[in-house]
Enzyme design. Sequence first.
Site, PDB file in Angstrom:
ATOM      1  N   LYS A 146       0.846  -1.204   0.000  1.00 39.20           N
ATOM      2  CA  LYS A 146       0.000   0.000   0.000  1.00 39.20           C
ATOM      3  C   LYS A 146       0.876   1.247   0.000  1.00 39.20           C
ATOM      4  CE  LYS A 146      -4.012   1.904   2.525  1.00 39.20           C
ATOM      5  NZ  LYS A 146      -4.950   1.672   3.645  1.00 39.20           N
ATOM      6  N   SER A 166      -9.986  -0.613   6.989  1.00 37.60           N
ATOM      7  CA  SER A 166      -9.413  -0.398   5.659  1.00 37.60           C
ATOM      8  C   SER A 166      -8.869  -1.639   4.962  1.00 37.60           C
ATOM      9  CB  SER A 166      -8.323   0.666   5.726  1.00 37.60           C
ATOM     10  OG  SER A 166      -8.905   1.942   5.743  1.00 37.60           O
ATOM     11  N   SER A 222      -9.835   1.719   2.800  1.00 35.49           N
ATOM     12  CA  SER A 222      -8.954   2.477   1.940  1.00 35.49           C
ATOM     13  C   SER A 222      -7.898   1.633   1.212  1.00 35.49           C
ATOM     14  CB  SER A 222      -8.228   3.541   2.768  1.00 35.49           C
ATOM     15  OG  SER A 222      -7.371   2.923   3.714  1.00 35.49           O
TER      16      SER A 222
END
Lengths: 461, 456
Positions: free
Chosen positions: B77, B176, B152
């Site tokens: 990420k 997330s 996210s």
Amino acid sequence: MGKSVMARIGLEIHGYLAMHKTHQKLFCRCTVDQDAAPNTTVCPRCTGQPGSKPMLPNKEAVEKVVTCALMLDCSINKKLIFQRKHYDWPDLPKGYQITISGTYSHPVGEHGKYLDVGITECHLEEDPARWDPETGLVDYNRSGYPLIEIVTEPDFTSAGEVKDWLESLLTTLSYLKAVNKNAGIKCDVNVSTEHHPRVEIKNVNSIKTIVLAIDGEIKRQHEVVAQREKVFAHTRSPPDTYGKTHFMRSKETALDYMFIPEPDLPLIHITDALVENIQKMLPEKPHIKIERYKNMKVSATDAKILASDLALADLFEKLAKTVDPLLAAKWLRHELLKIMNVTQRTLQEVEFDEKHIAELLQMVVKKEITDQTAEGLLKQMIEKSFSPRAYVAQKGLGIISSEEELGKLTQKVVSEHPEAVKDYLAGEEKALNFLIGKVMALTKGKAKADTVKELLKRRIC
Amino acid sequence: MVTLMATKELLTQLQEGKLLCIEHVNQQLVLIKKENPRINAFLYTAEKEALERARALDGKRKKGKVGKLFGLTVGVKANINVIGMPISCASKTLENYYGTYNADVIEKILAEDGIIIGITNMDEFACGISGETSAFGPTINPTSPKHVPGGSSSGSAAAVAAGLCDVALGSDTGGSIRNPASHCGIVGIKPSYGRVSRYGLIDLSMSLDQIAPCAPDTDGCALLLEVISGYSDNDPMMYPLSVPLFTHFGKQPKTIALSPVFEELCKDKKIYKIVKEKVLDFAKKQKLILKEIDLKYVALAVESYYPIVYTEFFSGTRKYDGRRYGKRIEESCKEEVLRRIIGGRMISCAEYEGRYYRKALRVRRAIQEEFEKAFKEVDVIALPTTPELPHLLRKIPSPEASYAYDAFTIPANLAGICAGVVPAGKIDGVPVGVQLYAGNFKEDVLVTVMKVMEGQ
């Protein structure tokens, strides 16, 4: 000024903690080194790289602050909560400073007292980086240095009081080896006269300037009142080259630091055991030492000088056990310090065996050696400590007290200098000193001048 | 739609040399080139680095022992630091920031012979639930392309679901990793707070953030979790605990619980039905005691979560002042990030001293205590991952509706406990994951339940 102005003065004192053991910053393992080339003792933490976190606070720094707080008779908080103090400035890599001060903090120590001045609190924080406004360059070496902040109650009434107190405080902190003396201290000074709102002078960085700032501010407030104007609460800059402070910001525009408890650090526990251990190790305070020395009949000046350095005080106290305290005081204060000065050494650098010095002083007392010989020996002992008695015996430096031996020498000097003898007999005292000097030179300082004088007088008259 | 090879099988092929690392990476790079323009899961493909490393690993295998992640490709990420790669947090603010150091988890992955294959898309600074707040375009859900992939960690979940990488790292502050894992039909775990070092993870909300693994199956997810777990003095909020071997799946639970409060809060009853059936079936087959547990404070989770996130995010973003990382955040970020910064500033102002942030911390304490008590009675609690199905792409809901979307995932972050998601079924072709909560540092129990439930 007709009457003296009533003033209340309080201090916020910042000093660099000396990290003798770890030599590391507060929240990372980077080296604390004032002399390193710019931006060489840095890591992702002290430069505030995205995603970096502080490490647990340097234990040595926490212990040092606890030590200082205890020395200032503060009560110690057992739970330390670090805070984020936010402000926007080029020297601040994270946009906030990690500190134990602030809205929700529990300072390391509080409610203390030192020499009749209340200590509001004592806490720990990290230093920002060094920013040069001229070039815009930032040096992060300093970012994360451990700082101690000591806040006093507004218990001072004059600059003189502040000066004496600060000097004593610095001596105390030097006893604890807590503060890096070379790095200096920085003070925020709060002055309020005749119950007017207080005015803060920021970042004053020497005792001399602090005195200047306080006297100047008392005078300024007096003049403001004399012109029938109001003294309002505000912050002023440190004295400039002309000794003048300048308006910085009013209370209305005071910064909001938006303190929050630091989410990246856990609560730090100070154990009872740690506090007890530190308490046991605390040295006696300088002003108590001074009183004690004075009770030993040491003069006030000598006592103050002896207590100004813990190593010197320790040496004195050890010597005073076996030799007359007055003699020890005289020898340390006058002879030893003189030699140290000349050779540019500090007591910390010298490894004395105090038994050797005691032995030396005892030899002086027993008139086994002359003062002059003792001084010479002391100078050599600074280089490497040795037993003076053995050395004196080996080198034949003992005092010459045999009248027969000294008689021969006086005879020689008298016969070689008939002019001086004549002068003395004509009433010139100086001539006698000349003759004494000649005899002393022949003995290489190993005779007592008084004895020589008596012998000379006897021979001439 | 690709069929994903089971992690165990893939790992065996790589470790035995039946599939060379270089072949594997090459195949995946071809797939990324083909699929990524559409899916937008990767913001950066580490083609050169991955190929170099694959060659080196093939050489290493011939010489002897290899690591636990040997040859597996890892998507990272865009909020986790990797040296030399663009770690933009999917924001214009950090568009030109390249990692200057490796996060602790990256060092651990490299030590176990994993291959970093790219940096994945996400909601800007992890502020979002759909992947749509990225400054570099939304991520497409490979499993259900009309719906958002969730966020996210949108890119990490989508990349795994599309087979563009074998496993991936996301982060989980309020759901997330779990939310996109559920929507993309894969497995994700939010570790207990303090299980995985956060050093190198760019802050959303420091007291809640955890780096979180996702994978096509529980084997892969447990493996990656095992690798990245463990004490590091780089993260002072960790405890020096030993890490069980999660991949041994040895810790059998005795009890599983449902809670009426979640049934009530679940807007789409079809979701709750799938979850409940899955749990009942599981309890029956595994002969577990099924309990019902009352949780009073979880209904306050969303309301207490946002003041904490706003305040901590505001603080954490003060370093983006335009002096060091290119752009000042307030001038370069998108709406949701700005909303949180402004909100955080207001809450932090001395005027509001303690009224919101500190009150929220107190509610959080109550939720923590509630779960501490609950996990004395039960081993795992089962619940849906989200109260509704993901919205249609570009039909962005109001901020309030978005915030409420995390109602089932946030409690785990507030309580600091671990939680995981495994696929449970589909509604109209949209994957639905069942979520499991286990106690603080009980990941061993969690993965065991996930593994069995996944197989059923």
